[in-house]
Design a protein around this motif. Structure first.
Motif, short mmCIF file in Angstrom:
data_model
loop_
_atom_site.label_atom_id
_atom_site.label_comp_id
_atom_site.label_asym_id
_atom_site.label_seq_id
_atom_site.Cartn_x
_atom_site.Cartn_y
_atom_site.Cartn_z
N SER A 110 0.92 -1.11 -0.09
CA SER A 110 -0.07 0.11 -0.28
C SER A 110 0.35 1.33 -0.36
O SER A 110 0.33 2.07 0.07
CB SER A 110 -0.75 -0.42 1.18
OG SER A 110 -0.47 0.31 2.17
N GLY A 111 2.30 0.68 0.29
CA GLY A 111 2.56 1.83 0.04
C GLY A 111 4.04 2.49 1.73
O GLY A 111 4.32 3.56 1.51
N ASP A 112 3.19 2.31 2.93
CA ASP A 112 3.05 2.49 3.88
C ASP A 112 4.53 1.69 4.07
O ASP A 112 5.25 0.91 5.22
CB ASP A 112 1.94 1.50 5.05
CG ASP A 112 2.01 2.52 6.61
OD1 ASP A 112 2.82 3.23 6.43
OD2 ASP A 112 1.54 1.81 6.95
N THR A 113 6.14 2.61 3.62
CA THR A 113 6.88 1.55 3.38
C THR A 113 7.76 1.38 4.95
O THR A 113 8.48 1.36 5.10
CB THR A 113 7.88 2.04 2.32
OG1 THR A 113 7.81 3.20 1.92
CG2 THR A 113 7.32 1.03 1.16
N ILE A 114 8.00 3.18 5.16
CA ILE A 114 8.55 3.55 5.94
C ILE A 114 8.07 3.12 7.40
O ILE A 114 8.79 2.68 8.18
CB ILE A 114 8.66 5.26 6.51
CG1 ILE A 114 8.55 6.22 4.83
CG2 ILE A 114 9.05 5.99 7.60
CD1 ILE A 114 10.21 6.04 4.48
N TYR A 115 6.95 2.58 7.63
CA TYR A 115 6.70 2.31 8.83
C TYR A 115 7.06 0.65 9.31
O TYR A 115 7.46 0.35 10.18
CB TYR A 115 5.13 2.20 9.31
CG TYR A 115 4.90 1.33 10.64
CD1 TYR A 115 4.65 2.14 11.67
CD2 TYR A 115 4.49 0.18 10.46
CE1 TYR A 115 3.84 1.39 13.22
CE2 TYR A 115 3.46 -0.70 11.95
CZ TYR A 115 4.06 0.67 12.41
OH TYR A 115 2.97 -0.14 13.97
N VAL A 116 6.56 0.00 8.07
CA VAL A 116 7.63 -1.28 7.89
C VAL A 116 9.16 -1.03 8.18
O VAL A 116 8.94 -2.13 8.45
CB VAL A 116 7.16 -1.77 6.80
CG1 VAL A 116 7.54 -3.09 6.78
CG2 VAL A 116 5.76 -2.07 6.62
N MET A 117 10.03 -0.36 7.54
CA MET A 117 10.94 -0.21 7.61
C MET A 117 11.52 0.44 9.60
O MET A 117 12.35 -0.94 9.42
CB MET A 117 11.96 1.35 6.96
CG MET A 117 13.47 1.24 7.00
SD MET A 117 13.96 2.61 6.50
CE MET A 117 12.88 4.36 7.12
N HIS A 118 10.73 0.06 9.75
CA HIS A 118 10.73 1.24 10.97
C HIS A 118 10.94 -0.22 12.54
O HIS A 118 12.01 -0.07 13.17
CB HIS A 118 10.36 2.09 11.51
CG HIS A 118 10.96 3.87 11.48
ND1 HIS A 118 11.79 3.94 11.48
CD2 HIS A 118 10.46 4.30 10.85
CE1 HIS A 118 12.20 5.29 11.49
NE2 HIS A 118 10.26 5.26 10.73
N VAL A 119 9.54 -0.92 11.92
CA VAL A 119 9.50 -2.57 12.67
C VAL A 119 10.65 -3.44 12.34
O VAL A 119 10.28 -3.57 13.30
CB VAL A 119 8.07 -3.04 12.07
CG1 VAL A 119 8.06 -3.95 13.24
CG2 VAL A 119 6.90 -1.69 13.00
N PHE A 120 11.13 -3.27 10.78
CA PHE A 120 12.47 -4.14 10.58
C PHE A 120 13.31 -4.08 11.67
O PHE A 120 14.15 -4.55 11.82
CB PHE A 120 12.16 -4.88 9.64
CG PHE A 120 11.31 -5.90 8.85
CD1 PHE A 120 12.01 -7.15 9.19
CD2 PHE A 120 10.02 -5.01 7.89
CE1 PHE A 120 10.53 -7.78 8.95
CE2 PHE A 120 9.12 -6.49 8.28
CZ PHE A 120 9.35 -7.56 7.64
N LEU A 121 13.71 -3.04 11.23
CA LEU A 121 15.35 -2.37 11.66
C LEU A 121 15.75 -2.37 12.80
O LEU A 121 16.61 -2.58 13.61
CB LEU A 121 15.21 -0.90 10.97
CG LEU A 121 15.95 -0.67 10.30
CD1 LEU A 121 15.31 -1.37 8.57
CD2 LEU A 121 16.63 0.81 9.61
N TRP A 122 14.31 -1.25 14.41
CA TRP A 122 15.29 -1.79 14.78
C TRP A 122 14.99 -2.65 16.55
O TRP A 122 16.12 -2.70 17.11
CB TRP A 122 13.85 -0.56 16.02
CG TRP A 122 13.64 0.70 15.22
CD1 TRP A 122 12.66 1.58 14.71
CD2 TRP A 122 14.44 1.54 14.78
NE1 TRP A 122 13.04 2.35 14.62
CE2 TRP A 122 14.08 2.49 14.70
CE3 TRP A 122 16.44 2.31 16.17
CZ2 TRP A 122 15.28 3.35 14.58
CZ3 TRP A 122 17.34 2.40 15.60
CH2 TRP A 122 16.87 3.76 14.94
N PRO A 123 13.85 -4.02 15.50
CA PRO A 123 14.12 -4.89 16.79
C PRO A 123 15.60 -5.69 16.29
O PRO A 123 16.30 -6.30 16.94
CB PRO A 123 13.33 -5.51 16.39
CG PRO A 123 12.09 -5.04 15.95
CD PRO A 123 12.61 -3.90 15.39
#
Length: 432
Positions: A365-378
């Motif tokens: 859907s283009g909500d790429t920034i949120y997905v990036m943060h959820v993956f990166l920080w853990p």
């Protein structure tokens, strides 16, 4: 897509299986060299994953200019990334091996393997880009056919070159790398030929998504960068952890080197289901389907994800229980460690698969920034530091080290599922 991905990860499993007959040192060398090359291959796959979603949006919108722009921009970026990565491996790969190898013997074997395997990077830069375009257009069988051609070539060439059959020299671990090089050449030739038939008409399409190709390239890069960062971060953090694993005892490192490709290969059953879900969601959003259609599709896809997770757990169970037969040439301690991984491997596919469904749906859907943060920080605030502490400080065993992957998925679970269940992704406009 699932079968193709299994074949792709199966190449690493085949290399490890064929090299295992040469002993623990050769197996550890392949694991170390593959970890270094994996940084670059991870970057290539990351941008290819972004292109796959962009192509699916264009295919759903039925816009030939959009399709042409996605293909040209994606291929340009992939080649640039591959060439930069090849330069970095040439400059820093050998010193890194000397620093991380547990023994001079392992370092020498890893250098031999990496010097040849680096050629695979160029082939993957082209092959992965074409495969992503075809997947985004729904032509998922063609990438599979390319691997059906290249995999037997890989196996046959690796066996001959590792052991020196048919009058050829025995190259040892380097022979496995040469088998991969020959196989990827076959794959790229097939994909390039098929692309001209599937997308040849795009050469007659005038114009770009943006006023010129430079702006189109920048726009594609802007869309792709958060997605690529997510995938690249996952690949880099995995390879960093693999390098940390090299500080374990030889048997523990060999056991993790063996089970890692099996986790990746069997995990593709659930992961490719999630990626296919993202592709179809992107196509549905490109066609501006009603929310009810999206809800029905995602509900069925989620049920399939849990069935896929059960299948992955069953496959890993079979691998662990068959360790004594599969790796009879290795010492008993290494084989017993593989069996000790079983409790973790039976649980891991379920949260991992559900998180993947959420991530790919939001990304489509283009909500790429949120997905990036959820993956990166853990990954960088938990998994990598926890692995370093467990191995370098607490001297934890291989089983405890592997369990960190399960805890990482548990950390991501609430953030992903809350976002998807709120439903905002169904109303987002496809970005230009």
């Amino acid at each position: 897509m699932t079968i193709k991905a299994i074949f792709l990860h199966g190449t690493v499993v085949i290399d490890a299986y064929l090299v295992a007959s040469l002993g623990e040192a050769a197996l550890a060398a392949v694991g170390l060299a593959a970890a270094i090359a994996g940084f670059v291959l991870g970057a290539i796959h990351a941008f290819s994953a972004a292109m796959q979603i962009r192509t699916a949006q264009a295919f759903g919108a039925r816009d030939p200019v959009f399709l042409k722009s996605a293909l040209a921009a994606g291929l340009t970026i992939s080649l640039v990334v591959g060439l930069i990565g090849l330069g970095l491996v040439s400059a820093f790969g050998m010193p890194l091996i000397a620093m991380m190898a547990p023994s001079p013997e392992v370092a020498a074997l890893a250098r031999d393997y990496l010097a040849v395997f680096a050629l695979v990077i160029v082939g993957e830069a082209i092959g992965q880009c074409i495969s992503s375009y075809l997947n985004g257009c729904g032509e998922t069988r063609l990438p599979l056919y390319s691997l059906c051609l290249s995999l037997p070539v890989n196996v046959a060439c690796s066996i001959v070159l590792i052991h020196g059959y048919l009058g050829l020299p025995a190259y040892g671990v380097a022979g496995a790398a040469w088998g991969s090089v020959i196989a990827v050449l076959v794959q790229v030739c097939f994909l390039s030929h098929r692309l001209t038939r599937v997308a040849g008409q795009l050469r007659k399409v005038a114009g770009w998504r943006q006023p010129n190709f430079t702006r189109t390239l920048k726009q594609h890069l802007g869309f792709s960068l958060p997605i690529a960062t997510t995938f690249l971060s996952a690949a880099v953090s995995t390879q960093v952890c693999a390098l940390i694993y090299a500080q374990l005892s030889l048997n523990e490192f060999a056991a993790l080197t063996l089970i890692g490709p099996w986790i990746n290969m069997t995990g593709t059953v659930g992961m490719q289901w999630a990626i296919a879900t993202g592709i179809i969601v992107a196509q549905l959003l490109g066609r501006r389907e009603p929310e009810a259609v999206l809800d029905r599709f995602l509900a069925s896809a989620w049920r399939g994800a849990f069935l896929a997770a059960g299948g992955v757990a069953a496959l890993l169970l079979a691998v662990c229980l068959s360790a004594n037969a599969l790796y009879a040439d290795l010492v008993a301690e290494t084989r017993s460690l593989v069996l000790g991984f079983l409790p973790i491997l039976l649980v891991l596919p379920f949260p991992k698969g559900s998180n993947a469904i959420c991530g790919n749906t939001l990304r489509a859907s283009g909500d790429t920034i949120y997905v990036m943060h959820v993956f990166l920080w853990p990954q960088w605030l938990f998994r990598v530091p926890a692995t370093a502490l467990a191995v370098l400080w607490f001297d934890a065993g291989a089983v405890w080290v592997l369990s960190i992957q399960l805890w990482e998925e548990a950390l991501k679970f609430p953030a992903f599922h809350r976002r998807v269940l709120r439903g905002g992704w169904k109303r987002r406009a496809i970005p230009d």
